[in-house]
Design a protein around this motif. Structure first.
Motif, PDB file in Angstrom:
ATOM      1  N   ILE A   1       0.838  -1.207   0.000  1.00 54.80           N
ATOM      2  CA  ILE A   1       0.000   0.000   0.000  1.00 54.80           C
ATOM      3  C   ILE A   1       0.867   1.249   0.000  1.00 54.80           C
ATOM      4  CG2 ILE A   1      -1.676   1.311   1.352  1.00 54.80           C
ATOM      5  CD1 ILE A   1      -2.810  -1.354   2.332  1.00 54.80           C
ATOM      6  N   ARG A   2       1.922   1.203   0.794  1.00 59.13           N
ATOM      7  CA  ARG A   2       2.822   2.349   0.868  1.00 59.13           C
ATOM      8  C   ARG A   2       3.521   2.593  -0.465  1.00 59.13           C
ATOM      9  NH1 ARG A   2       3.737   7.042   3.639  1.00 59.13           N
ATOM     10  NH2 ARG A   2       5.959   7.531   3.707  1.00 59.13           N
ATOM     11  N   ALA A   3       3.877   1.528  -1.178  1.00 55.83           N
ATOM     12  CA  ALA A   3       4.582   1.673  -2.448  1.00 55.83           C
ATOM     13  C   ALA A   3       3.704   2.341  -3.500  1.00 55.83           C
ATOM     14  CB  ALA A   3       5.056   0.309  -2.930  1.00 55.83           C
ATOM     15  N   LYS A   4       2.372   2.202  -3.369  1.00 59.90           N
ATOM     16  CA  LYS A   4       1.460   2.807  -4.330  1.00 59.90           C
ATOM     17  C   LYS A   4       1.265   4.298  -4.086  1.00 59.90           C
ATOM     18  CE  LYS A   4      -1.093  -1.504  -4.966  1.00 59.90           C
ATOM     19  NZ  LYS A   4      -2.416  -2.194  -4.815  1.00 59.90           N
ATOM     20  N   GLN A   5       1.678   4.773  -2.945  1.00 55.44           N
ATOM     21  CA  GLN A   5       1.520   6.185  -2.611  1.00 55.44           C
ATOM     22  C   GLN A   5       2.713   6.972  -3.153  1.00 55.44           C
ATOM     23  OE1 GLN A   5       1.061   6.399   1.622  1.00 55.44           O
ATOM     24  NE2 GLN A   5      -0.838   5.226   1.656  1.00 55.44           N
ATOM     25  N   THR A   6       2.473   7.719  -4.201  1.00 54.95           N
ATOM     26  CA  THR A   6       3.563   8.464  -4.831  1.00 54.95           C
ATOM     27  C   THR A   6       3.643   9.911  -4.333  1.00 54.95           C
ATOM     28  OG1 THR A   6       2.092   8.995  -6.676  1.00 54.95           O
ATOM     29  CG2 THR A   6       3.497   7.039  -6.901  1.00 54.95           C
ATOM     30  N   ILE A   7       2.535  10.416  -3.821  1.00 55.21           N
ATOM     31  CA  ILE A   7       2.541  11.791  -3.304  1.00 55.21           C
ATOM     32  C   ILE A   7       2.646  11.712  -1.789  1.00 55.21           C
ATOM     33  CG2 ILE A   7       1.320  14.003  -3.310  1.00 55.21           C
ATOM     34  CD1 ILE A   7      -0.198  13.112  -5.740  1.00 55.21           C
ATOM     35  N   GLN A   8       3.847  11.518  -1.302  1.00 57.02           N
ATOM     36  CA  GLN A   8       4.078  11.313   0.130  1.00 57.02           C
ATOM     37  C   GLN A   8       4.559  12.621   0.776  1.00 57.02           C
ATOM     38  OE1 GLN A   8       6.913   8.166   0.278  1.00 57.02           O
ATOM     39  NE2 GLN A   8       5.558   6.643  -0.641  1.00 57.02           N
ATOM     40  N   HIS A   9       3.983  12.912   1.929  1.00 66.63           N
ATOM     41  CA  HIS A   9       4.414  14.117   2.639  1.00 66.63           C
ATOM     42  C   HIS A   9       5.711  13.846   3.397  1.00 66.63           C
ATOM     43  CE1 HIS A   9       3.402  12.670   6.687  1.00 66.63           C
ATOM     44  NE2 HIS A   9       2.301  12.159   6.160  1.00 66.63           N
ATOM     45  N   THR A  10       6.385  14.887   3.775  1.00 62.59           N
ATOM     46  CA  THR A  10       7.672  14.763   4.480  1.00 62.59           C
ATOM     47  C   THR A  10       7.588  15.363   5.878  1.00 62.59           C
ATOM     48  OG1 THR A  10       8.401  16.858   3.488  1.00 62.59           O
ATOM     49  CG2 THR A  10       8.997  14.821   2.347  1.00 62.59           C
ATOM     50  N   THR A  11       6.377  15.415   6.434  1.00 58.36           N
ATOM     51  CA  THR A  11       6.211  16.023   7.764  1.00 58.36           C
ATOM     52  C   THR A  11       6.435  15.028   8.881  1.00 58.36           C
ATOM     53  OG1 THR A  11       3.835  15.552   7.751  1.00 58.36           O
ATOM     54  CG2 THR A  11       4.537  17.677   6.844  1.00 58.36           C
ATOM     55  N   SER A  12       6.610  13.755   8.564  1.00 58.66           N
ATOM     56  CA  SER A  12       6.785  12.711   9.567  1.00 58.66           C
ATOM     57  C   SER A  12       5.588  12.724  10.516  1.00 58.66           C
ATOM     58  CB  SER A  12       8.101  12.918  10.311  1.00 58.66           C
ATOM     59  OG  SER A  12       8.335  11.849  11.219  1.00 58.66           O
ATOM     60  N   ARG A  13       5.823  12.752  11.817  1.00 54.05           N
ATOM     61  CA  ARG A  13       4.729  12.763  12.790  1.00 54.05           C
ATOM     62  C   ARG A  13       4.231  14.171  13.095  1.00 54.05           C
ATOM     63  NH1 ARG A  13       6.735   8.428  17.414  1.00 54.05           N
ATOM     64  NH2 ARG A  13       6.969   6.613  16.049  1.00 54.05           N
ATOM     65  N   LYS A  14       4.836  15.150  12.478  1.00 48.95           N
ATOM     66  CA  LYS A  14       4.475  16.536  12.781  1.00 48.95           C
ATOM     67  C   LYS A  14       3.064  16.865  12.325  1.00 48.95           C
ATOM     68  CE  LYS A  14       7.639  19.478  12.012  1.00 48.95           C
ATOM     69  NZ  LYS A  14       8.592  20.360  11.309  1.00 48.95           N
ATOM     70  N   GLY A  15       2.715  16.466  11.098  1.00 52.61           N
ATOM     71  CA  GLY A  15       1.393  16.769  10.579  1.00 52.61           C
ATOM     72  C   GLY A  15       1.318  18.180  10.016  1.00 52.61           C
ATOM     73  N   TYR A  16       0.249  18.427   9.262  1.00 55.21           N
ATOM     74  CA  TYR A  16       0.086  19.732   8.616  1.00 55.21           C
ATOM     75  C   TYR A  16      -0.187  20.843   9.617  1.00 55.21           C
ATOM     76  CZ  TYR A  16      -0.127  17.436   4.066  1.00 55.21           C
ATOM     77  OH  TYR A  16       0.171  16.728   2.940  1.00 55.21           O
ATOM     78  N   ALA A  17      -0.926  20.538  10.675  1.00 55.57           N
ATOM     79  CA  ALA A  17      -1.294  21.587  11.633  1.00 55.57           C
ATOM     80  C   ALA A  17      -0.058  22.174  12.310  1.00 55.57           C
ATOM     81  CB  ALA A  17      -2.260  21.031  12.669  1.00 55.57           C
ATOM     82  N   ARG A  18       0.837  21.316  12.777  1.00 53.52           N
ATOM     83  CA  ARG A  18       2.067  21.806  13.422  1.00 53.52           C
ATOM     84  C   ARG A  18       2.983  22.489  12.415  1.00 53.52           C
ATOM     85  NH1 ARG A  18       5.142  17.459  16.808  1.00 53.52           N
ATOM     86  NH2 ARG A  18       6.593  19.205  16.824  1.00 53.52           N
ATOM     87  N   LEU A  19       3.023  21.949  11.193  1.00 48.56           N
ATOM     88  CA  LEU A  19       3.839  22.576  10.156  1.00 48.56           C
ATOM     89  C   LEU A  19       3.341  23.988   9.872  1.00 48.56           C
ATOM     90  CD1 LEU A  19       6.017  22.493   7.961  1.00 48.56           C
ATOM     91  CD2 LEU A  19       4.325  21.423   6.440  1.00 48.56           C
ATOM     92  N   GLU A  20       2.028  24.155   9.768  1.00 52.33           N
ATOM     93  CA  GLU A  20       1.466  25.480   9.525  1.00 52.33           C
ATOM     94  C   GLU A  20       1.803  26.425  10.685  1.00 52.33           C
ATOM     95  OE1 GLU A  20      -2.842  27.541   8.504  1.00 52.33           O
ATOM     96  OE2 GLU A  20      -2.757  25.590   9.499  1.00 52.33           O
ATOM     97  N   TYR A  21       1.693  25.908  11.911  1.00 51.85           N
ATOM     98  CA  TYR A  21       1.994  26.729  13.090  1.00 51.85           C
ATOM     99  C   TYR A  21       3.448  27.206  13.052  1.00 51.85           C
ATOM    100  CZ  TYR A  21       2.848  27.941  17.967  1.00 51.85           C
ATOM    101  OH  TYR A  21       3.209  28.585  19.125  1.00 51.85           O
ATOM    102  N   GLU A  22       4.374  26.310  12.722  1.00 51.00           N
ATOM    103  CA  GLU A  22       5.787  26.678  12.664  1.00 51.00           C
ATOM    104  C   GLU A  22       6.053  27.692  11.555  1.00 51.00           C
ATOM    105  OE1 GLU A  22       7.982  23.098  12.290  1.00 51.00           O
ATOM    106  OE2 GLU A  22       7.591  22.419  14.349  1.00 51.00           O
TER     107      GLU A  22
END
Length: 285
Positions: free
Chosen positions: A40-61
């Motif tokens: 399943i992971r191999a089929k995901q080509t648009i992978q984020h690089t936030t690790s466990r941070k998530g979009y919310a914490r990334l936006e906050y930073e």
């Protein structure tokens, strides 16, 4: 190894636990689950690089780095799919980033800047389909923004109602004070109220400590002899007067019914407060 949990003690055999862990990880069931997850992971080509941070914490930073300036969904998405050097994670992501940047520079994005439904993210990825979880943060963020717009309108309406309420409260209070004040700064409603012909309004009186009843705590004048008079949302009752406190004797004595910012006789000086009749002494009666 022993672990204390309050008054109880729990024994752990680390060697046994380690053996069970290795046995579970080497089992056919675990390997099957692991292989399915890898596929399943191999089929995901648009992978984020936030690790466990998530979009919310990334936006906050990102907002913190810009000293509180807002960031768009497109900026957060690009940052969340780039490596440490700021470059797209793979070729497919690079193509999407180019499309987003093109939308940002187009006149189309300028004309729809106020609508999150038509921002570059929505234009590039299209309308989200029900039942799909990918990009959930962006679509929930879109829903959240629509809710925020609605909430802002409600908040503005509530603020307007609050201002009207405060104006009305101020007007009622001023009218009440005007009815209580006269040439000497304070007069009473001396007409009998509610058919009470024995109304004591206007008479000089002394307030006796209502806790133990052993000494006089203040002197004043009966301002209202009406059991239906309301103080702090409740009537004073048939066993009480409203007394205008003119002289404080025991400054630290507690008043009978505490009010906002008023607990002692000293704080009640110059104000009208309820006092039980059995602790009100009226000379020459």
């Amino acid at each position: 190894m022993k672990l204390c949990l309050g008054k109880s003690r729990v024994d752990f055999d680390l060697g046994k636990l380690w053996k069970e862990f290795k046995k579970q990880r080497r089992s056919n069931n675990f390997r099957e689950q692991s292989n399915n997850a890898k596929e399943i992971r191999a089929k995901q080509t648009i992978q984020h690089t936030t690790s466990r941070k998530g979009y919310a914490r990334l936006e906050y930073e990102m907002v913190e780095e810009k000293d509180g300036a807002s960031v768009s969904r497109a900026e957060v998405w690009i940052s969340g799919h780039s490596d440490k050097n700021g470059k797209p994670h793979n070729a497919e992501i690079a193509e999407i980033v180019d499309k987003i940047n093109a939308c940002n520079q187009s006149q189309c994005s300028e004309s729809t800047a106020q609508s999150i439904n038509n921002d570059p993210i929505s234009q590039v990825f299209g309308t989200e389909h029900q039942g799909r979880s990918e990009r959930s943060w962006f679509w929930s963020n879109s829903y959240g923004c629509r809710c925020n717009n609605s909430n802002n309108a409600i908040i503005k309406e509530l603020m307007g109602l609050r201002e009207k309420y405060e104006d009305l409260s101020s007007y009622v209070y001023n009218q009440y004070k005007q009815g209580q004040q006269g040439g000497d700064g304070h007069t009473c409603t001396c007409q009998p109220q509610n058919g009470n012909s024995s109304n004591k309004c206007g008479m000089k009186c002394k307030l006796i400590d209502w806790v133990v009843g052993t000494h006089i705590v203040a002197e004043g004048e009966i301002a209202i002899d009406d059991p239906l008079h309301v103080v702090e949302g409740a009537p004073i009752g048939v066993g009480s007067y409203m007394v205008w406190v003119q002289t404080a004797i025991d400054h630290n004595a507690l008043i009978w019914r505490t009010q906002a910012n008023m607990r002692t006789i000293e704080q009640a000086l110059g104000e009208s407060i309820p006092w039980p009749k059995q602790h009100v002494f009226i000379p020459n009666t």
